[in-house]
Write an enzyme that holds these catalytic residues in place. Sequence first.
Site, PDB file in Angstrom:
ATOM      1  N   ASP A  94     -12.477 -21.869 -54.534  1.00 19.25           N
ATOM      2  CA  ASP A  94     -12.460 -23.196 -55.143  1.00 19.25           C
ATOM      3  C   ASP A  94     -12.729 -23.042 -56.636  1.00 19.25           C
ATOM      4  O   ASP A  94     -13.366 -22.072 -57.075  1.00 19.25           O
ATOM      5  CB  ASP A  94     -13.517 -24.109 -54.511  1.00 19.25           C
ATOM      6  CG  ASP A  94     -13.404 -25.540 -55.022  1.00 19.25           C
ATOM      7  OD1 ASP A  94     -12.318 -26.124 -54.904  1.00 19.25           O
ATOM      8  OD2 ASP A  94     -14.404 -26.065 -55.547  1.00 19.25           O
ATOM      9  N   HIS A  97     -18.179 -33.013 -61.052  1.00 26.24           N
ATOM     10  CA  HIS A  97     -18.874 -31.750 -60.792  1.00 26.24           C
ATOM     11  C   HIS A  97     -20.230 -31.615 -61.484  1.00 26.24           C
ATOM     12  O   HIS A  97     -21.018 -30.724 -61.129  1.00 26.24           O
ATOM     13  CB  HIS A  97     -17.991 -30.551 -61.146  1.00 26.24           C
ATOM     14  CG  HIS A  97     -17.368 -30.596 -62.511  1.00 26.24           C
ATOM     15  ND1 HIS A  97     -18.096 -30.670 -63.685  1.00 26.24           N
ATOM     16  CD2 HIS A  97     -16.059 -30.565 -62.883  1.00 26.24           C
ATOM     17  CE1 HIS A  97     -17.281 -30.671 -64.714  1.00 26.24           C
ATOM     18  NE2 HIS A  97     -16.032 -30.619 -64.264  1.00 26.24           N
ATOM     19  N   HIS A 148     -19.444 -31.983 -56.612  1.00 29.28           N
ATOM     20  CA  HIS A 148     -18.569 -30.850 -56.345  1.00 29.28           C
ATOM     21  C   HIS A 148     -19.127 -29.616 -57.041  1.00 29.28           C
ATOM     22  O   HIS A 148     -19.646 -29.695 -58.153  1.00 29.28           O
ATOM     23  CB  HIS A 148     -17.156 -31.126 -56.869  1.00 29.28           C
ATOM     24  CG  HIS A 148     -16.410 -32.139 -56.073  1.00 29.28           C
ATOM     25  ND1 HIS A 148     -15.144 -31.915 -55.576  1.00 29.28           N
ATOM     26  CD2 HIS A 148     -16.744 -33.389 -55.674  1.00 29.28           C
ATOM     27  CE1 HIS A 148     -14.735 -32.991 -54.917  1.00 29.28           C
ATOM     28  NE2 HIS A 148     -15.687 -33.897 -54.978  1.00 29.28           N
TER      29      HIS A 148
END
Length: 254
Positions: free
Chosen positions: A14, A64, A161
């Site tokens: 990721d 994030h 995230h």
Amino acid sequence: MTVQNTLERKIVLDTETTGMPVTDGHRVIEIGCVELIGRRLTGRHFHVYLQPDRESDEGAIGVHGITDEFLIGKPRFAEVADEFFEFVKGAQLVIHNAAFDVGFINNEFALIGQTDRTDITTYCTVLDTLAMARERHPGQRNSLDALCKRYGVDNSGRELHGALLDSEILADVYLAMTGGQTTLSLAGNNDGEGGADRPSEVRRIANRTPGPIIRASDSEMAEHEARMTVITKSAGAPALWVQLLEARQQATSA
């Protein structure tokens, strides 16, 4: 270049970025990878935060939580490119929405002039879990959070995230999605005329000495019970053979 051992070694990957799309000059600021061999996490991982030499969009930071200030002094992609490449080379990359991450990774290699690495699929195969989920669950939400709920994967620590955390969660989701048996066909059953639809011939072996019975260990039984719990949560009901076994036990005790 021929990719080797893609079925044995998988890298769940990721990235986080300064924003999107990559064509607007956005950059990778975090890469997280975990290694799977034989459907088991090995404990090996690759994780790095990167200095992108540009500001992140506010919307991306909201996703994030990685601020521009945090990235000051972090390495640039050129400093970790070789280490990253060696970690993923020859593996099957398991990525949720693979086109996004692969596009950004290819761009990073292009920006540092490594033209032989600007298509990572030359060195790795790619499995897109988003495409897999859409095929299996058409018309439903197939975000990583939605899949965690569907397959009973704990993502309670995912407030924001993060590339490494998301790759670890995706590894659990991938194993849950692919953990069920889909066919009883054995190698050689489909050879010759008729293919998979041709009925197999059953032959009894005379005078055969029965083999030893190898019983599952306590740890193996515990793993089995944990797997059955995940399946039950995903399906919303116990497996059919479990229901039949429970019914039989109730009939015997009545």
